[in-house]
Design an enzyme around this catalytic site. Structure first.
Site, short mmCIF file in Angstrom:
data_model
loop_
_atom_site.label_atom_id
_atom_site.label_comp_id
_atom_site.label_asym_id
_atom_site.label_seq_id
_atom_site.Cartn_x
_atom_site.Cartn_y
_atom_site.Cartn_z
N ASN A 121 14.65 20.37 12.06
CA ASN A 121 15.15 21.39 11.14
C ASN A 121 16.66 21.62 11.19
O ASN A 121 17.24 22.08 10.20
CB ASN A 121 14.41 22.71 11.34
CG ASN A 121 14.41 23.19 12.77
OD1 ASN A 121 14.73 22.45 13.70
ND2 ASN A 121 14.04 24.44 12.97
N PRO A 146 15.69 11.64 18.35
CA PRO A 146 15.69 12.55 17.20
C PRO A 146 14.32 12.60 16.53
O PRO A 146 13.48 11.72 16.74
CB PRO A 146 16.74 11.95 16.27
CG PRO A 146 16.76 10.50 16.61
CD PRO A 146 16.43 10.40 18.07
N GLY A 205 11.20 22.39 20.00
CA GLY A 205 10.09 22.09 19.11
C GLY A 205 8.98 23.12 19.29
O GLY A 205 9.22 24.24 19.77
N SER A 206 7.78 22.75 18.92
CA SER A 206 6.66 23.69 18.94
C SER A 206 6.19 23.98 20.36
O SER A 206 6.35 23.16 21.27
CB SER A 206 5.50 23.13 18.12
OG SER A 206 4.87 22.06 18.80
N GLU A 240 13.05 25.01 24.46
CA GLU A 240 13.33 25.96 23.38
C GLU A 240 12.20 25.79 22.39
O GLU A 240 12.19 24.83 21.61
CB GLU A 240 14.71 25.69 22.77
CG GLU A 240 15.26 26.88 21.99
CD GLU A 240 14.82 26.88 20.54
OE1 GLU A 240 13.84 27.63 20.25
OE2 GLU A 240 15.40 26.17 19.74
N ARG A 290 17.33 31.42 5.92
CA ARG A 290 18.10 30.33 6.49
C ARG A 290 17.19 29.12 6.66
O ARG A 290 16.11 29.22 7.23
CB ARG A 290 18.68 30.75 7.84
CG ARG A 290 19.62 29.73 8.46
CD ARG A 290 20.05 30.18 9.84
NE ARG A 290 21.03 29.27 10.41
CZ ARG A 290 21.32 29.21 11.71
NH1 ARG A 290 20.70 30.01 12.55
NH2 ARG A 290 22.20 28.36 12.16
N CYS A 343 13.25 28.44 14.02
CA CYS A 343 12.56 29.20 15.06
C CYS A 343 13.11 30.61 15.14
O CYS A 343 12.44 31.52 15.65
CB CYS A 343 12.68 28.50 16.41
SG CYS A 343 14.38 28.14 16.90
N GLU A 371 3.68 31.61 13.79
CA GLU A 371 4.99 31.30 13.20
C GLU A 371 4.78 30.56 11.87
O GLU A 371 4.09 29.54 11.84
CB GLU A 371 5.80 30.44 14.16
CG GLU A 371 7.19 30.10 13.66
CD GLU A 371 7.98 29.30 14.68
OE1 GLU A 371 9.21 29.47 14.74
OE2 GLU A 371 7.38 28.50 15.43
N GLU A 430 20.77 27.56 25.96
CA GLU A 430 21.69 26.60 25.37
C GLU A 430 22.88 27.37 24.81
O GLU A 430 22.71 28.35 24.08
CB GLU A 430 21.01 25.78 24.28
CG GLU A 430 19.89 24.91 24.81
CD GLU A 430 19.21 24.06 23.76
OE1 GLU A 430 18.90 22.89 24.04
OE2 GLU A 430 18.98 24.57 22.65
#
Length: 488
Positions: free
Chosen positions: A162, A186, A239-240, A261, A289, A295, A392, A469
């Site tokens: 994303n 990636p 990611g998830s 994350e 956004r 997330c 989510e 991060e």
């Protein structure tokens, strides 16, 4: 929709191979995978589809380059990162257009991501020379205590689709600043931005093997042996939550240093003393956004009863006025979702909520007959068990729920396994501080619809992961502490 000459020229200039040990190469078995334009469903380009052998070669290169890069003076590492920052800034339009093509976000948002993502190179170029330890006396006497910071070692960085640039720079920049080498994997949907980034880093002077990029559709097959390899010393993943849990389990066998994350289910609280117009502005920013595919996107809107009708009406007016279209069009404000599966999942969740008694105020369905577009949507009277509230939702849907007391609002916000970010709008300083302290999240936006900043620690609690991060904390994720006892 046709591809412009500018788009064709950019796609032709982007590398399509694997970047291993400073060289571009095809997959060992010659496999290729298509990258799709989510606004049309058509193939943009085909790229190398790495095998297990290619993943091993990338880790070999990172391991071989690690000792020299760790010994490189921090000032030299800093200057390399600064050159990368300057090159990306000079090529901002290319990076922005490439992200729009492969991910779908409007160009204006893509330009914003370039500016934000690039800040990690500038920030960590400044942090590299500030890596420090300490020197102290032994309280019992007879020796001195010396602590030093050293790079963790080779890193595997697994990126989401994303934010194709920012999610890479948030991991690569601090790793390189700390003296670590990196293997980057990636997302299959959006690998082109990472490939252009690798090319740019090489031009900035990053030595061969320090950054390696492996694109693959066979993620589990390629990644598992890397995580099991004792030479790998750190795993960082965005990611998830379900995937993150599996990676944590795999990493436990090697006791890897890990940063996770993971997912979010961000609450957006509007109290009765809030500036409603400012809250609507913040809500649109926090919700829309990246088409809601973030997330940090606001997923649940809890509004205190005295202002609920006004907020819902104004939010619906704003959401309904947003222009949906291909991200490359000048007037587009909302692009497509990443693929058909994502669009259909959003549609199912809205349908389920409506069937259970919710009411669609605006939007509520797919848009157009090409690409993966979904209309900006506001839903009220959402029942407590609806997936729009409990899970989510990666899409442009804003479910609104009314609450009566501050305590009830905070309890609703905290009623989730996730804890990445929360938003709260209130004019009261005392209430703002009470709420900020009571919310069970790693980040809070007070009267603000955005929290991301390279100078701030980004990360969550509970099922949203661990590690940070950005900020001063970001480089610590890639450093080990060594203690030396020095007798006198």
């Amino acid at each position: 929709m046709t591809t412009s000459l500018r788009e064709k020229e950019l796609l032709a200039a982007v590398p399509t191979g694997l970047f291993v040990g400073g060289s571009w190469r095809e997959a060992a078995d010659g496999a290729r995978v298509a990258v799709e334009d989510p606004s049309t469903g058509q193939t943009l380009v085909e790229i190398a589809d790495a095998s297990v052998e290619d993943g091993a070669a990338a880790l070999d290169a990172a391991v071989a380059a690690a000792p020299a890069w760790a010994r490189t003076p921090t000032r030299v590492r800093a200057e390399v990162l600064r050159r990368a920052f300057e090159l990306i800034a000079a090529r901002a339009d290319d990076f922005a257009l490439l992200m729009t093509l492969e991910m779908g976000k409007p160009l204006a948002e893509a330009r914003g991501e370039v500016a934000y993502g690039n800040e990690f190179f500038r920030w960590f170029s400044e942090e590299a020379p500030r890596i420090s330890g300490r020197y102290s006396q032994n309280p019992a006497g007879g020796s001195r205590l010396l602590t030093m910071k050293q790079p963790v070692g080779p890193v595997l960085a697994i990126l989401p689709w994303n934010f194709p640039l920012a999610m890479g720079t948030r991991k690569i920049a601090p790793a390189l600043a700390a003296g670590c080498t990196v293997v980057v994997k990636p997302a299959t949907q959006t690998p082109l931005t990472t490939l252009l980034l690798a090319q740019t880093l090489a031009e900035a002077g990053v030595p061969d093997g320090v950054v390696n990029v492996v694109t693959t559709s066979r993620t589990s097959e390629v990644v598992a042996p890397l995580i099991a390899d004792p030479r790998l010393r750190k795993l960082t993943f965005t990611g998830s939550t379900p995937v993150g849990k599996k990676l944590v389990e795999q990493s436990a066998q090697q006791l890897l240093r890990i940063s996770m994350e993971l997912g979010g289910n961000a609450p957006f609280l509007v109290f009765d003393d809030a500036d409603v117009d400012a809250a609507v502005d913040g809500a649109v920013l926090a919700k829309m956004r990246n088409q809601g595919e973030a997330c940090t996107a606001a997923n649940r809107f809890y509004v205190q009863r005295p202002v609920a009708e006004e907020f819902s009406r104004k939010l619906a007016e704003r959401m309904g006025s947003l222009v949906v279209g291909r991200g490359t069009e000048d007037d587009t404000q909302v692009g497509p979702l990443i693929d058909a599966r994502a669009r259909d999942d959003v549609a199912r969740r809205v349908t389920e909520a409506v069937d259970a008694g919710a009411r669609v105020v605006v939007g509520g369905g797919p848009v157009g007959d090409q690409g993966y577009f979904y209309a900006p949507t506001v839903v009220t009277d959402v029942p407590a068990g609806a997936r729009l509230l409990t899970e989510e939702t990666f899409g442009p849907v804003a479910p609104v729920v009314v609450f009566d007391t501050e305590e009830e609002g905070v309890a609703l916000a905290n009623d989730t396994e996730y804890g990445l970010v929360a938003y709260a709008f209130t004019r009261g300083l005392d209430r703002a501080m009470r709420v900020a302290e009571a919310l069970e999240t790693g980040m809070v936006g007070l009267n603000a619809g955005i929290v991301s900043n390279a100078a701030a620690p980004f990360g969550g609690v509970k099922a949203s992961g661990f590690g940070r991060e950005g900020g001063f904390e970001g480089i610590e994720e890639y450093l080990e502490t060594k203690y030396v006892n020095f007798p006198l």
